[in-house]
Design an enzyme around this catalytic site. Structure first.
Site, PDB file in Angstrom:
ATOM      1  N   SER A 235      12.945 -46.888  44.044  1.00  0.00           N
ATOM      2  CA  SER A 235      11.508 -46.560  43.917  1.00  0.00           C
ATOM      3  C   SER A 235      11.424 -45.280  44.428  1.00  0.00           C
ATOM      4  CB  SER A 235      10.556 -47.824  44.626  1.00  0.00           C
ATOM      5  OG  SER A 235       9.698 -47.643  44.356  1.00  0.00           O
TER       6      SER A 235
ATOM      7  N   ASP B  80       9.731 -54.625  35.590  1.00  0.00           N
ATOM      8  CA  ASP B  80       9.083 -53.842  37.101  1.00  0.00           C
ATOM      9  C   ASP B  80       7.504 -54.209  36.956  1.00  0.00           C
ATOM     10  OD1 ASP B  80       7.923 -51.937  38.894  1.00  0.00           O
ATOM     11  OD2 ASP B  80       9.737 -50.595  38.264  1.00  0.00           O
TER      12      ASP B  80
ATOM     13  N   HIS C 192      10.894 -54.899  40.409  1.00  0.00           N
ATOM     14  CA  HIS C 192      11.086 -53.945  40.627  1.00  0.00           C
ATOM     15  C   HIS C 192      12.372 -53.837  41.829  1.00  0.00           C
ATOM     16  CE1 HIS C 192       9.632 -49.681  42.493  1.00  0.00           C
ATOM     17  NE2 HIS C 192       9.793 -49.942  42.778  1.00  0.00           N
TER      18      HIS C 192
END
Length: 349
Positions: free
Chosen positions: A163, A257, A291
């Site tokens: 991320s 995601d 994600h």
């Protein structure tokens, strides 16, 4: 921006120490149940770390060297067999926008024979509680510190980021000589929300388009469109110039995601790199994965609380496909790191 390091180093065969008192608890970080060890000449029960005092260092911040104290805790992950005295390939491990110090992936990589520095960069200890700007000199100093450790094998390091950590990992391999391989998991490939500064380099951030936040029928928040399109010409100034990186990059993306269109960001970066003749970028793409792509055995986290936001954030993913993606990507990440950093120690895991 001036602050002390907040990090921990997990190594297959290294001792525990803390230069300023006992270990601090991370804020908002997942707690690991993996046993922590002590120096080989000490005895400790599983789950205990023995503190001892280390020396202060003279380190530079933002181009102005100054003396400062720093906290470093070195963790030895106990296993059923010794993997020898090292040295081991070094890796820096970064997580994302939740902040804090998250250690479980570093410890699992250490179980595989890497010496891994779990590095917090905001929301922990004396670090800023919010991320306004990414000061890459902080990460350069951490890299230099890790390479100087006698148990770490140079001449270069790997970095793994998820991320926001993926975004920073991409910047590290682009600008830092110490970083020779990067794994970027579900992150943007340009500066989003926080600008980047490194000596005479400045990359402005594209503000988050908060007006594009969606509230789902479940009552969760989807930030999928908040990052906006990386192909938009207005955003080219915020792109990380990956073509300047000498080392290889492995992009790992999840096609379900719900935090951002990570595949689109990765493909845009790879296309830009190819335009400039850089062809050592690879892409692993996983349909149905969400994600929070983590090591195998980690349950799918479809949504969760996120810092000070009142609604749970939606991360996405389908249980079976996400689990398969974690199994496959974990093996490929280790292969990639070992290919570019050299062989690891022996392991029973």
């Amino acid at each position: 921006m001036r602050f002390r390091f907040s990090h921990r180093l997990a190594s297959p065969y290294l001792s525990s120490f803390c230069s300023r008192g006992s270990r601090a608890k991370s804020r908002g970080a997942r707690q690991s149940n993996s046993p922590l060890g002590a120096r080989p000449r000490d005895r400790a029960l599983p789950g205990k770390a023995l503190p001892w005092r280390g020396s202060d260092k003279v380190l530079g911040t933002c181009g102005a060297p100054r003396e400062r104290s720093w906290r470093l805790q070195l963790l030895r992950v106990l296993s059923h067999s010794s993997r020898g005295p090292g040295p081991f390939p070094g890796v820096i491990d970064l997580f994302g926008g939740s902040g804090g110090l998250i250690e479980f992936r570093a410890i699992l990589l250490a179980n595989r024979g890497f010496a891994v520095l779990a590095l917090a960069f905001f929301g922990y200890d004396d670090l800023p509680q919010t991320l306004e700007e990414v000061d890459l000199e902080y990460f350069e100093e951490a890299s230099t510190l890790l390479l100087k450790h006698p148990k770490v094998r140079g001449p270069g390091l790997g970095v793994v980021g998820l991320s926001k950590g993926s975004e920073i990992a991409l910047a590290m391999i682009t600008f830092l000589d110490q970083i020779v391989a990067a794994v970027c998991i579900n992150g943007a490939t340009g500066m989003r929300g926080a600008s980047l500064r490194f000596r005479d380099v400045y990359i402005p951030a594209i503000p988050y388009a908060v007006e594009k936040v969606l509230i789902t029928e479940m009552g969760t928040m989807s930030s999928y469109h908040v990052m906006e399109d990386p192909l938009d010409e207005r955003h080219h100034s915020s792109a990380i110039p990956l073509e300047k990186a000498q080392g290889p990059v492995l992009f790992v993306v999840s096609e379900s995601d719900q935090s951002l269109n990570s595949k689109l960001f990765a493909e845009a970066a790879i296309a830009r790199a190819k335009q400039h003749g850089k062809r050592n970028c690879a892409l692993l793409s996983y349909p149905g994965a969400g994600h929070l792509l983590e090591p195998p055995g980690s349950p799918l986290c479809y949504c969760s609380a996120f810092r000070s936001i009142s609604l749970p954030n939606q991360w996405g993913g389908e249980v079976e496909l996400h689990a398969k993606a974690q199994e496959h990507s974990w093996k490929e990440i280790q292969k990639f790191l070992e290919l570019h950093l050299g062989p690891v120690g022996k392991s029973n895991f």
